[in-house]
Scaffold this motif. Structure first.
Motif, PDB file in Angstrom:
ATOM      1  N   ALA A   1       5.180  -1.144   7.268  1.00  0.00           N
ATOM      2  CA  ALA A   1       5.374   0.098   6.479  1.00  0.00           C
ATOM      3  C   ALA A   1       4.826   1.027   6.415  1.00  0.00           C
ATOM      4  CB  ALA A   1       6.347  -0.310   4.982  1.00  0.00           C
ATOM      5  N   PRO A   2       4.119   1.630   7.256  1.00  0.00           N
ATOM      6  CA  PRO A   2       2.656   2.467   7.876  1.00  0.00           C
ATOM      7  C   PRO A   2       2.635   3.633   5.960  1.00  0.00           C
ATOM      8  CG  PRO A   2       4.076   3.663   9.418  1.00  0.00           C
ATOM      9  CD  PRO A   2       4.933   2.184   8.703  1.00  0.00           C
ATOM     10  N   PRO A   3       1.280   3.677   5.576  1.00  0.00           N
ATOM     11  CA  PRO A   3       1.387   4.348   3.985  1.00  0.00           C
ATOM     12  C   PRO A   3       1.543   6.040   4.617  1.00  0.00           C
ATOM     13  CG  PRO A   3      -0.907   3.939   5.142  1.00  0.00           C
ATOM     14  CD  PRO A   3       0.062   2.716   6.438  1.00  0.00           C
ATOM     15  N   ILE A   4       3.105   6.262   4.518  1.00  0.00           N
ATOM     16  CA  ILE A   4       2.970   7.843   5.028  1.00  0.00           C
ATOM     17  C   ILE A   4       2.527   8.164   3.666  1.00  0.00           C
ATOM     18  CG2 ILE A   4       4.744   9.678   5.369  1.00  0.00           C
ATOM     19  CD1 ILE A   4       5.410   7.366   7.856  1.00  0.00           C
ATOM     20  N   SER A   5       2.508   7.940   2.313  1.00  0.00           N
ATOM     21  CA  SER A   5       2.839   8.472   0.997  1.00  0.00           C
ATOM     22  C   SER A   5       1.180   8.646   0.929  1.00  0.00           C
ATOM     23  CB  SER A   5       3.577   7.399   0.329  1.00  0.00           C
ATOM     24  OG  SER A   5       4.660   7.517   0.737  1.00  0.00           O
ATOM     25  N   ALA A   6       0.177   7.539   1.206  1.00  0.00           N
ATOM     26  CA  ALA A   6      -1.070   8.311   1.494  1.00  0.00           C
ATOM     27  C   ALA A   6      -1.106   9.631   1.910  1.00  0.00           C
ATOM     28  CB  ALA A   6      -1.447   7.128   2.472  1.00  0.00           C
ATOM     29  N   GLY A   7      -0.923   9.301   3.098  1.00  0.00           N
ATOM     30  CA  GLY A   7      -0.674  10.486   3.480  1.00  0.00           C
ATOM     31  C   GLY A   7      -0.765  12.173   2.979  1.00  0.00           C
TER      32      GLY A   7
ATOM     33  N   ALA B   1      11.543   5.732   0.410  1.00  0.00           N
ATOM     34  CA  ALA B   1      11.739   4.744   0.504  1.00  0.00           C
ATOM     35  C   ALA B   1      12.548   5.578   1.663  1.00  0.00           C
ATOM     36  CB  ALA B   1      13.081   3.803   0.172  1.00  0.00           C
ATOM     37  N   LEU B   2      13.734   6.099   1.879  1.00  0.00           N
ATOM     38  CA  LEU B   2      15.064   6.382   3.168  1.00  0.00           C
ATOM     39  C   LEU B   2      14.251   6.941   3.802  1.00  0.00           C
ATOM     40  CD1 LEU B   2      17.708   7.649   3.763  1.00  0.00           C
ATOM     41  CD2 LEU B   2      16.953   9.417   2.773  1.00  0.00           C
ATOM     42  N   VAL B   3      13.065   7.705   4.566  1.00  0.00           N
ATOM     43  CA  VAL B   3      11.929   7.602   5.768  1.00  0.00           C
ATOM     44  C   VAL B   3      11.986   6.535   5.923  1.00  0.00           C
ATOM     45  CG1 VAL B   3       9.737   8.647   5.771  1.00  0.00           C
ATOM     46  CG2 VAL B   3      10.850   9.704   3.949  1.00  0.00           C
ATOM     47  N   HIS B   4      11.264   5.807   5.385  1.00  0.00           N
ATOM     48  CA  HIS B   4      11.208   4.288   6.501  1.00  0.00           C
ATOM     49  C   HIS B   4      12.191   3.584   7.045  1.00  0.00           C
ATOM     50  CE1 HIS B   4       6.654   4.165   4.977  1.00  0.00           C
ATOM     51  NE2 HIS B   4       7.216   4.570   4.229  1.00  0.00           N
TER      52      HIS B   4
ATOM     53  N   ALA C   1       1.535  11.096   9.506  1.00  0.00           N
ATOM     54  CA  ALA C   1       2.254   9.957  10.097  1.00  0.00           C
ATOM     55  C   ALA C   1       1.156   9.394   9.812  1.00  0.00           C
ATOM     56  CB  ALA C   1       2.493  10.051  10.224  1.00  0.00           C
ATOM     57  N   ARG C   2       0.252  11.069  10.897  1.00  0.00           N
ATOM     58  CA  ARG C   2      -0.537  11.026  11.676  1.00  0.00           C
ATOM     59  C   ARG C   2      -2.327   9.402  10.810  1.00  0.00           C
ATOM     60  NH1 ARG C   2       0.552  15.109  14.430  1.00  0.00           N
ATOM     61  NH2 ARG C   2      -0.101  16.604  13.081  1.00  0.00           N
ATOM     62  N   TYR C   3      -2.399  10.805   9.298  1.00  0.00           N
ATOM     63  CA  TYR C   3      -3.371   9.471   8.441  1.00  0.00           C
ATOM     64  C   TYR C   3      -3.287   8.175   8.156  1.00  0.00           C
ATOM     65  CZ  TYR C   3      -5.308   9.519   4.254  1.00  0.00           C
ATOM     66  OH  TYR C   3      -6.917   8.984   3.292  1.00  0.00           O
ATOM     67  N   ALA C   4      -1.500   8.472   8.165  1.00  0.00           N
ATOM     68  CA  ALA C   4      -1.611   6.699   8.388  1.00  0.00           C
ATOM     69  C   ALA C   4      -1.411   5.928   9.429  1.00  0.00           C
ATOM     70  CB  ALA C   4       0.406   6.447   7.718  1.00  0.00           C
ATOM     71  N   ALA C   5      -1.467   6.430  10.249  1.00  0.00           N
ATOM     72  CA  ALA C   5      -1.816   5.453  11.471  1.00  0.00           C
ATOM     73  C   ALA C   5      -3.576   5.018  10.969  1.00  0.00           C
ATOM     74  CB  ALA C   5      -1.360   6.121  13.371  1.00  0.00           C
ATOM     75  N   ALA C   6      -3.912   6.390  11.694  1.00  0.00           N
ATOM     76  CA  ALA C   6      -6.023   6.304  11.119  1.00  0.00           C
ATOM     77  C   ALA C   6      -6.316   5.078  10.178  1.00  0.00           C
ATOM     78  CB  ALA C   6      -6.209   7.524  10.506  1.00  0.00           C
ATOM     79  N   THR C   7      -5.910   5.939   8.911  1.00  0.00           N
ATOM     80  CA  THR C   7      -6.273   4.429   8.243  1.00  0.00           C
ATOM     81  C   THR C   7      -6.078   3.328   7.904  1.00  0.00           C
ATOM     82  OG1 THR C   7      -4.848   5.695   6.124  1.00  0.00           O
ATOM     83  CG2 THR C   7      -6.731   7.111   6.458  1.00  0.00           C
ATOM     84  N   GLY C   8      -4.602   3.534   8.317  1.00  0.00           N
ATOM     85  CA  GLY C   8      -3.956   2.009   8.746  1.00  0.00           C
ATOM     86  C   GLY C   8      -4.798   0.684   9.486  1.00  0.00           C
ATOM     87  N   ARG C   9      -5.194   1.564  10.155  1.00  0.00           N
ATOM     88  CA  ARG C   9      -5.872   1.007  11.421  1.00  0.00           C
ATOM     89  C   ARG C   9      -7.517   0.597  11.152  1.00  0.00           C
ATOM     90  NH1 ARG C   9      -5.254   4.092  15.112  1.00  0.00           N
ATOM     91  NH2 ARG C   9      -3.269   3.170  16.765  1.00  0.00           N
TER      92      ARG C   9
ATOM     93  N   THR D   1       0.900  -1.305   0.349  1.00  0.00           N
ATOM     94  CA  THR D   1      -0.105  -0.212   0.310  1.00  0.00           C
ATOM     95  C   THR D   1       1.068   1.430  -0.242  1.00  0.00           C
ATOM     96  OG1 THR D   1      -2.072  -1.203   1.650  1.00  0.00           O
ATOM     97  CG2 THR D   1      -1.827   1.168   1.493  1.00  0.00           C
ATOM     98  N   GLU D   2       2.334   1.307   1.230  1.00  0.00           N
ATOM     99  CA  GLU D   2       2.704   2.285   0.893  1.00  0.00           C
ATOM    100  C   GLU D   2       3.315   2.348  -0.332  1.00  0.00           C
ATOM    101  OE1 GLU D   2       6.236   5.723   1.398  1.00  0.00           O
ATOM    102  OE2 GLU D   2       3.457   4.572   2.534  1.00  0.00           O
ATOM    103  N   SER D   3       3.964   1.250  -0.656  1.00  0.00           N
ATOM    104  CA  SER D   3       4.419   1.299  -2.330  1.00  0.00           C
ATOM    105  C   SER D   3       3.705   2.038  -3.540  1.00  0.00           C
ATOM    106  CB  SER D   3       5.573   0.263  -2.832  1.00  0.00           C
ATOM    107  OG  SER D   3       5.916  -0.164  -2.238  1.00  0.00           O
TER     108      SER D   3
END
Length: 372
Positions: free
Chosen positions: A227-233, A211-214, A264-272, A62-64
Motif C-alpha cells: 500500500a504505497p504512501p500516496i497520501s504522503a504525496g 482507502a477506496l483508492v488502494h 504516486a510518483r512521490y510515493a514510489a520514490a520516497t517508498g523506495r 505509513t499510508e494510514s
C-alpha cells in the motif's frame, strides 16, 4: 448534486494519459522491487520472496498515518506501534490504528467493490469511535458540509448532497468503479473525487475515500503486495489537493488526476528510500547477531521489527507462534545484541523497542509533512 459517472464518456488527453502511465509504472516498480529489498524470514542468510509481510505492514501503516495527517491527526511512530499493542494512551494513535484497519479492510474487499464494501471500510474506521460508532457502517441521514461553522452550512466551502440523494449517488459511483475501460490510477482518482463530493458519511469521508483508492489499485491488478504512501504525496501539497477536488466539483477533472499522478510518483520514490533505509538497518542488525546460532529464535523475530518496532512478549509469542519461554529468549537475544531496548523499567508488562527503526520512520514522517 454530483454528475453521474457510471455511463460517462471519458476521453483522456494524450499528455495526461502519458503522465498517468508514468506514475503507474513507478508504483508497479516499487511493488515489484520491494520484495527483493527486505527479507520475509529471518536467519543469517534470510530468504527473499514475493510475500513481504514486514514491509507491507509498515507501508500500510505509513499510508494510514499520512492519510490521517491530512486531517491533522499526527502521531509518532512509537505511539502508533504502542497502539497496535493496545499500550498507547494517545487518542490520535488509536484513531490512526483504526485507519490501518480500514485500509486492511479495503484491500481485503478489493475484489468485490460495491456500496456494502465501502460501508465495511468506514465501519472498520469508526466502529469503535465513542461519538460516531453508533452510525458507523451506514450512509448518513443528515446534511453535512465543509466549513468553519459547525452549526450551519451558511458560508460553507462545500455543501454535500441531501441525505435522500446519497444512496443513488453511491450506486452510480460503484457502477463507475466497476468499469474496466480506464487507466487504473486515473480511474481511482476520479472515483475518489466523486466519493468526496458525495460525502456519504457523517465522519471519516476523507480517510475512507483514500482507502477506496488502494482498494481499486489492488482490485484492478495494478498492485499486488504493498500500500504505497500516496497520501504522503497528497500531504506535501495539501492546498493543491483540496483545490483539485473543488475543480472536479466545478466540472474540471484534470487537476485531481494530475495530483494523484504526482502523489504516486512521490510515493514510489520516497517508498523506495524508506525501504533502503530499513534494509540497511536490518543488515547492520544481522552483523550484530553474527555469533548467534542459525536456528535461534532471534533471527525469526528480527525482520518482524520492520512492521512492529515496539513489542512485548505477548506480541512475540503470537507472531512467532511459539511458547512464552521461546518468545522471551528471542527478545533477550536481540536485547543482548543492542538491537532492542527495554523502555518501561518495570518487572512486568515490559515493552521493548527498536530505536533505529523508530528514528527512520519519524524522520520519514517529518520529511513528508514539510511542504513540497
Amino acid at each position: 448534486m454530483p454528475a453521474r459517472l457510471a455511463e460517462s464518456d471519458w476521453r483522456v488527453p494524450s499528455d495526461l494519459a502519458a503522465d498517468v502511465a508514468d506514475a503507474e509504472s513507478a508504483l508497479v516498480a516499487l511493488d515489484r522491487d520491494a520484495a527483493t529489498s527486505l527479507p520475509q524470514t529471518g536467519g543469517a542468510s534470510p530468504s527473499r520472496g514475493p510475500v513481504l509481510g514486514p514491509m507491507s505492514a509498515i507501508l500500510l501503516r505509513t499510508e494510514s498515518a499520512s492519510s490521517s495527517q491530512i486531517e491533522d491527526l499526527t502521531v509518532g511512530a512509537r505511539q502508533l506501534a504502542l497502539a497496535e499493542l493496545q499500550e498507547s494512551a494517545s487518542a490520535n494513535a488509536r484513531v490512526v490504528v483504526a485507519n490501518v484497519r480500514a485500509m486492511e479492510s479495503a484491500i481485503a474487499l478489493s475484489r468485490r467493490l460495491d456500496v456494502g464494501a465501502v460501508l465495511t471500510m468506514q465501519h472498520a474506521l469508526l466502529g469503535e469511535d465513542a461519538v460516531h460508532g453508533r452510525s458507523a457502517g451506514g450512509l448518513r441521514e443528515q446534511l453535512v458540509w465543509i466549513g468553519r461553522n459547525g452549526h450551519s452550512p451558511v458560508g460553507a466551502v462545500f455543501v454535500a448532497p441531501e441525505p435522500a440523494d446519497v444512496p443513488a449517488a453511491m450506486e452510480d459511483l460503484m457502477a463507475f468503479v466497476g468499469r474496466e475501460d480506464l487507466p487504473v490510477l486515473l480511474h481511482a482518482a476520479l472515483a475518489h473525487a466523486q466519493f468526496e463530493t458525495i460525502h456519504p458519511f457523517t465522519d471519516g469521508n476523507g480517510r475512507t475515500g483514500r482507502a477506496l483508492v488502494h482498494a481499486m489499485l489492488h482490485g484492478k491488478g495494478l498492485l499486488s503486495t504493498l500500500a504505497p504512501p500516496i497520501s504522503a504525496g497528497l500531504l506535501r501539497e495539501l492546498e493543491g489537493y483540496t483545490d483539485s477536488l473543488t475543480a472536479f466539483r466545478a466540472g474540471d477533472a484534470r487537476p485531481v488526476v494530475e495530483r494523484f499522478a504526482q502523489a504516486a510518483r512521490y510515493a514510489a520514490a520516497t517508498g523506495r528510500q524508506l525501504i533502503g533505509s530499513l534494509s540497511a538497518q536490518l543488515d547492520g542488525d544481522r552483523r550484530r547477531l553474527g555469533g548467534l546460532r542459525p536456528q535461534a529464535a532471534g533471527w525469526r523475530l528480527l525482520p518482524l521489527l520492520v512492521g512492529q518496532p515496539v513489542l512485548n512478549a505477548a506480541y512475540v509469542r503470537s507472531a512467532l507462534g511459539t511458547s512464552d519461554t521461546t518468545a522471551q529468549r528471542a527478545i533477550s537475544q536481540l536485547a543482548d545484541a543492542g538491537i532492542l531496548t527495554e523502555r518501561t523499567g518495570a518487572s512486568r508488562n515490559r515493552v521493548w523497542q527498536h530505536s533505529g527503526i523508530l528514528d527512520i520512520l519519524d524522520e520519514y514522517a517529518e520529511a513528508i509533512r514539510r511542504p513540497g
